[in-house]
Design an enzyme around this catalytic site. Structure first.
Site, short mmCIF file in Angstrom:
data_model
loop_
_atom_site.label_atom_id
_atom_site.label_comp_id
_atom_site.label_asym_id
_atom_site.label_seq_id
_atom_site.Cartn_x
_atom_site.Cartn_y
_atom_site.Cartn_z
N LYS A 186 0.87 -1.18 0.00
CA LYS A 186 0.00 0.00 0.00
C LYS A 186 0.90 1.23 0.00
CE LYS A 186 -3.54 0.30 -0.14
NZ LYS A 186 -4.55 0.55 -1.15
N HIS A 313 -10.02 -7.33 -4.67
CA HIS A 313 -9.81 -6.25 -3.71
C HIS A 313 -10.23 -6.66 -2.31
CE1 HIS A 313 -11.77 -2.63 -1.71
NE2 HIS A 313 -10.52 -2.26 -1.77
O1 GKR Z 1 -7.24 -0.21 4.18
O2 GKR Z 1 -5.91 1.50 3.85
C1 GKR Z 1 -6.64 0.60 3.45
C2 GKR Z 1 -6.76 0.37 1.96
O3 GKR Z 1 -6.19 1.43 1.26
C3 GKR Z 1 -8.20 0.19 1.55
O4 GKR Z 1 -8.96 1.25 2.05
C4 GKR Z 1 -8.40 0.10 0.05
O5 GKR Z 1 -9.77 -0.01 -0.22
O6 GKR Z 1 -7.29 -2.03 0.11
C5 GKR Z 1 -7.86 -1.08 -0.64
C6 GKR Z 1 -7.27 -0.91 -2.00
O7 GKR Z 1 -6.74 -1.84 -2.53
O8 GKR Z 1 -7.40 0.17 -2.56
MG MG Z 2 -6.46 -0.81 -4.41
#
Ligand code: GKR
Ligand code: MG
Length: 416
Positions: A186, A313
């Site tokens: 991420k 996702h």
């Molecule tokens: O949990 O911080 C998080 C993710 O960024 C999530 O909110 C996203 O929806 O996992 C997700 C993604 O792949 O964009």
């Molecule tokens: Mg994503």
């Protein structure tokens, strides 16, 4: 009254522990919200569902609970249509309505499977794989939630990860604990060159293992092209580098690797422009908003027709969702990449009885029991519901929480 009719839909909001994971919007709060559904049939059979939380979704599920009573649990198309019609006047977005119909569809399928004594994957056409591969979902993170307003700091056993060495160490732990063989970082947290360095460090530490980077639209088109070019030959795909279908299409023209999304193609009406503009090459499905498990299976066929690869996702979730994800992923022939899951970050607080879902060698075996194959832990549900009530938390606010520690933090997308 037929025994397969719906007597009641019990909707229970819950809150569970979440580590301080960083993203392009801020940082995860100490609690994450979900909603557990128990769809009770006239004969006492109960189907389970799990939805992302928040006040708006809770209200919509309560509205759905009113219209499904008396409907036949095998009539899932009519159940979805009734919920959709009930929400339409106040919820214009089909994507938003989809969150509600999806959660109820999963509960219907769980109940159907229990009635028939067959796993949900059988109701989706049967499995093409016995276990489903998942990717380690790596996050930049703080060592702990700092002490706040009289609350003590909340630590975890993952440690801090704020640089390439920290990310590699987290990946090593993920692999040691769960055997993952692919990794997603991420991003959108640090300047792109730092995240490029982290990906390169992962590539060096785990040669040949598939890698992905997802900055959640933190970059401009130009920055996205730069990162794509720097990571040529290193990433299997680049996920949501920039905002919107036209922006992604601009990046895709020069990107040496496929572009993936769970942000710009999130409803059926987005597919046509995305395909016409060749904006994405990989779609991350998510049954929680594509209309449920059957619609996700149908989406896979549409992707096959248009040459789009498939991945999956995830958001912070518990075991009912993981079971549902596993069943549908097992029933999709053209699943081209390992699925995402936040489960390692949240599984300590699960609402299901342990034993069925286990992440081993980076995979989850498809449950073989009737329905989803998982059982609700009622004591745990009560405990997590109490935590929800006591917390007063009613929506996710990664940005607001970040500002508690960095008052000048600004949400800027794109940031770089
Ligand atoms: O949990 O911080 C998080 C993710 O960024 C999530 O909110 C996203 O929806 O996992 C997700 C993604 O792949 O964009
Ligand atoms: Mg994503």
């Amino acid at each position: 009254m037929s025994s397969t009719r719906i007597r009641e839909l019990i909707v229970t909001p819950i809150a569970f522990g979440d580590p301080p994971l960083l993203n392009s919007n801020g940082v995860h709060e100490p609690l994450a919200l979900r909603i557990v559904l128990q769809l009770v049939l006239e004969d006492g059979t109960v189907g389970l569902g799990e939805s992302p939380g928040g006040a708006a979704r809770l209200e919509r599920l309560h509205a759905a609970a009113k219209v499904v009573v008396g409907m036949d649990v095998f009539d899932t198309t009519a159940v979805a249509a009734a919920i959709d019609a009930a929400l339409l006047p106040t919820v214009p977005s089909s994507h938003e309505r989809g969150w509600t119909t999806s959660a109820v569809e999963v509960a219907c399928l769980d109940a159907q499977g229990k009635l028939l004594g067959r796993p949900v994957s059988d109701l989706l056409g049967g499995t093409v794989r016995d276990s489903v591969p998942f990717a380690a979902y790596l996050f930049y993170k703080w060592a702990e939630h700092p002490a706040l307003d009289g609350r003590a700091a909340i630590g975890d056993d993952w440690g801090e990860a704020l640089d390439p060495a920290g990310i590699v160490e987290q990946a090593r732990l993920m692999r040691e604990r769960y055997g993952f063989r692919s990794f997603k970082l991420k991003g959108g947290v640090f300047p792109p060159d730092e995240e490029i360095a982290a990906i390169r460090a992962l590539a060096e530490a785990f040669p040949g293992q598939p890698l992905r980077l997802d900055p959640n639209v933190a970059w401009t088109v130009e920055t996205s092209k730069y990162v794509a070019c720097e990571l040529d030959g290193v990433l299997e795909y680049l996920e949501d580098p920039t905002k919107g279908i036209p922006g992604m299409a601009e990046v895709a023209k020069d990107s040496p690797m496929p572009l993936a999304t769970n942000m710009c193609v999130i409803a059926w009406e987005h597919l046509k422009p995305a395909v016409e503009q060749d904006a994405i090459q990989v779609l991350l499905t998510d049954h929680h908003y594509w209309g449920g498990l059957r619609r996700t299976r149908e989406l896979a066929a549409v992707c096959e027709a248009f040459g789009l690869a498939l991945s999956m996702h995830s958001n912070s979730h518990l075991g009912i969702s993981l079971a549902a994800m596993t069943h549908v992923a097992a029933a999709i022939p053209n699943l081209d990449h390992s699925c995402d899951t936040h489960y390692p970050w949240n599984s300590a607080d699960d609402v299901i009885v342990p034993g069925v879902l286990e992440l081993r060698d980076g995979e989850v075996k498809v449950p073989t029991g009737p329905g989803l194959g998982v059982e609700l832990d009622h004591d745990k549900l009560e405990q997590l519901h109490r935590r929800y009530v006591d917390s007063g938390m009613r929506s996710r606010d990664d940005t607001g929480y970040m500002r508690r520690f960095q008052p000048d933090y600004e949400l800027r997308l794109p940031r770089w």
